[in-house]
Design an enzyme around this catalytic site. Sequence first.
Site, PDB file in Angstrom:
ATOM      1  N   ARG A 116       0.852  -1.192   0.000  1.00  0.00           N
ATOM      2  CA  ARG A 116       0.000   0.000   0.000  1.00  0.00           C
ATOM      3  C   ARG A 116       0.885   1.238   0.000  1.00  0.00           C
ATOM      4  O   ARG A 116       1.925   1.287   0.703  1.00  0.00           O
ATOM      5  CB  ARG A 116      -0.896   0.025   1.253  1.00  0.00           C
ATOM      6  CG  ARG A 116      -2.055  -0.959   1.221  1.00  0.00           C
ATOM      7  CD  ARG A 116      -3.056  -0.654   0.113  1.00  0.00           C
ATOM      8  NE  ARG A 116      -4.228  -1.504   0.117  1.00  0.00           N
ATOM      9  CZ  ARG A 116      -4.392  -2.582  -0.649  1.00  0.00           C
ATOM     10  NH1 ARG A 116      -3.443  -2.957  -1.489  1.00  0.00           N
ATOM     11  NH2 ARG A 116      -5.525  -3.279  -0.603  1.00  0.00           N
TER      12      ARG A 116
ATOM     13  N   GLU B 182      -4.536   7.022  -5.518  1.00  0.00           N
ATOM     14  CA  GLU B 182      -4.634   6.188  -6.730  1.00  0.00           C
ATOM     15  C   GLU B 182      -5.847   6.575  -7.561  1.00  0.00           C
ATOM     16  O   GLU B 182      -6.939   6.680  -7.006  1.00  0.00           O
ATOM     17  CB  GLU B 182      -4.719   4.715  -6.336  1.00  0.00           C
ATOM     18  CG  GLU B 182      -3.432   4.231  -5.706  1.00  0.00           C
ATOM     19  CD  GLU B 182      -3.439   2.752  -5.344  1.00  0.00           C
ATOM     20  OE1 GLU B 182      -4.506   2.121  -5.426  1.00  0.00           O
ATOM     21  OE2 GLU B 182      -2.369   2.238  -4.982  1.00  0.00           O
TER      22      GLU B 182
ATOM     23  N   HIS C 217      -1.173  -0.421  -9.596  1.00  0.00           N
ATOM     24  CA  HIS C 217      -1.848  -1.292  -8.614  1.00  0.00           C
ATOM     25  C   HIS C 217      -2.437  -2.528  -9.304  1.00  0.00           C
ATOM     26  O   HIS C 217      -3.643  -2.777  -9.259  1.00  0.00           O
ATOM     27  CB  HIS C 217      -2.941  -0.547  -7.839  1.00  0.00           C
ATOM     28  CG  HIS C 217      -3.226  -1.200  -6.501  1.00  0.00           C
ATOM     29  ND1 HIS C 217      -3.454  -0.495  -5.346  1.00  0.00           N
ATOM     30  CD2 HIS C 217      -3.302  -2.507  -6.147  1.00  0.00           C
ATOM     31  CE1 HIS C 217      -3.668  -1.340  -4.354  1.00  0.00           C
ATOM     32  NE2 HIS C 217      -3.583  -2.577  -4.824  1.00  0.00           N
TER      33      HIS C 217
HETATM   34  C1  DGY Z   1      -5.753  -6.559  -2.570  1.00  0.00           C
HETATM   35  O1  DGY Z   1      -5.946  -7.779  -2.592  1.00  0.00           O
HETATM   36  O2  DGY Z   1      -6.038  -5.859  -1.606  1.00  0.00           O
HETATM   37  C2  DGY Z   1      -5.159  -5.931  -3.781  1.00  0.00           C
HETATM   38  O3  DGY Z   1      -4.567  -4.723  -3.485  1.00  0.00           O
HETATM   39  C3  DGY Z   1      -6.193  -5.757  -4.861  1.00  0.00           C
HETATM   40  O4  DGY Z   1      -7.383  -5.296  -4.385  1.00  0.00           O
END
Ligand code: DGY
Length: 317
Positions: free
Chosen positions: A236, A265, A283
């Site tokens: 993240r 994002e 992402h």
């Molecule tokens: C997650 O699994 O949280 C990934 O970032 C995709 O949503």
Amino acid sequence: MKILITATSFMDKMNNEAIDEITRFADEIVLNPFKRPMTADELIEMSEGCDGIIAGLDHYDSRFFEAAPASVKVISRYGVGYDRVDIAAARNRGIIVTNTPGVNSESVADLAFGLMLAVARNISQADREIREGGWPRFKGVELYGKSLGILGLGSIGKAVALRAVGFSMRVSASDPYIDVKYADEHNIRVCSFDEIVTGSDFISVHLPLNESTTGIIGSEVIAGMKKDAIVINTARGGIVDEKAMYEALKSGRLGGYGVDAYAVEPPVNEPLLTLPNVVATPHSGSHTREATRKMASLSVRNLIDVLSGKFCGFEVR
Ligand code: DGY
């Protein structure tokens, strides 16, 4: 039943089984028209009359829960992370939140490793320059024999560790709840967070974003890293202080940054994206045929279980 699906990669023909299942279950399906995570206002408006949401990376914050339609009973995350869902606010409203742990680990680990190689060997920059007629023969670094520090030895961190062992890297990991047996079995050295960040040639971040990890890779931590260290973040954006990371990369203090996750994002005018030693992806760690198929199936199953009053083993509490 009326269902809102905000996850933008859900409606893919690879996910046919899940699409069929939700189509049989729901009387009406509403899709995210924006092709990006939705804002609280958009979610409030579009979830009107919906019983459940199959949720992408949108922000389900306190604002959303204050005004969410009374019909919404479940937010089924298509993915593992739930840092963008205010779990306490959901609980207060009696809305159940579920997620899909484990099913995208191999895909995210592949991307983390891809970024590691891409940064180490300037693959993206070489590709850009050769297309423009250049012949840039960058001098990179080998992964072989280097130390890889993994922050967070959950299922993604473990999958990264196995790849690294195959590349003959020396693997260490830190995790407040470390699986010592797994670490022993795979020759992973158990270390503290400080040992990882100060002693690794490569650092791969696999922590959840929460109060204790927000900004944990800040200017002081970055200043203590090995010169030329390469940092990979497929977790993240909020875990890394992006401004401090930019300064360290620009000054040549660090070797590079492979990044798939951003504080905002999609990122807007993000300075990191101007640097040659940054390799960036949007992402998309879990965006493989295999992972999206599994995330789609499990998120649909979770949603149907909750709305049918059955036990759901993937409820986030
Ligand atoms: C997650 O699994 O949280 C990934 O970032 C995709 O949503």
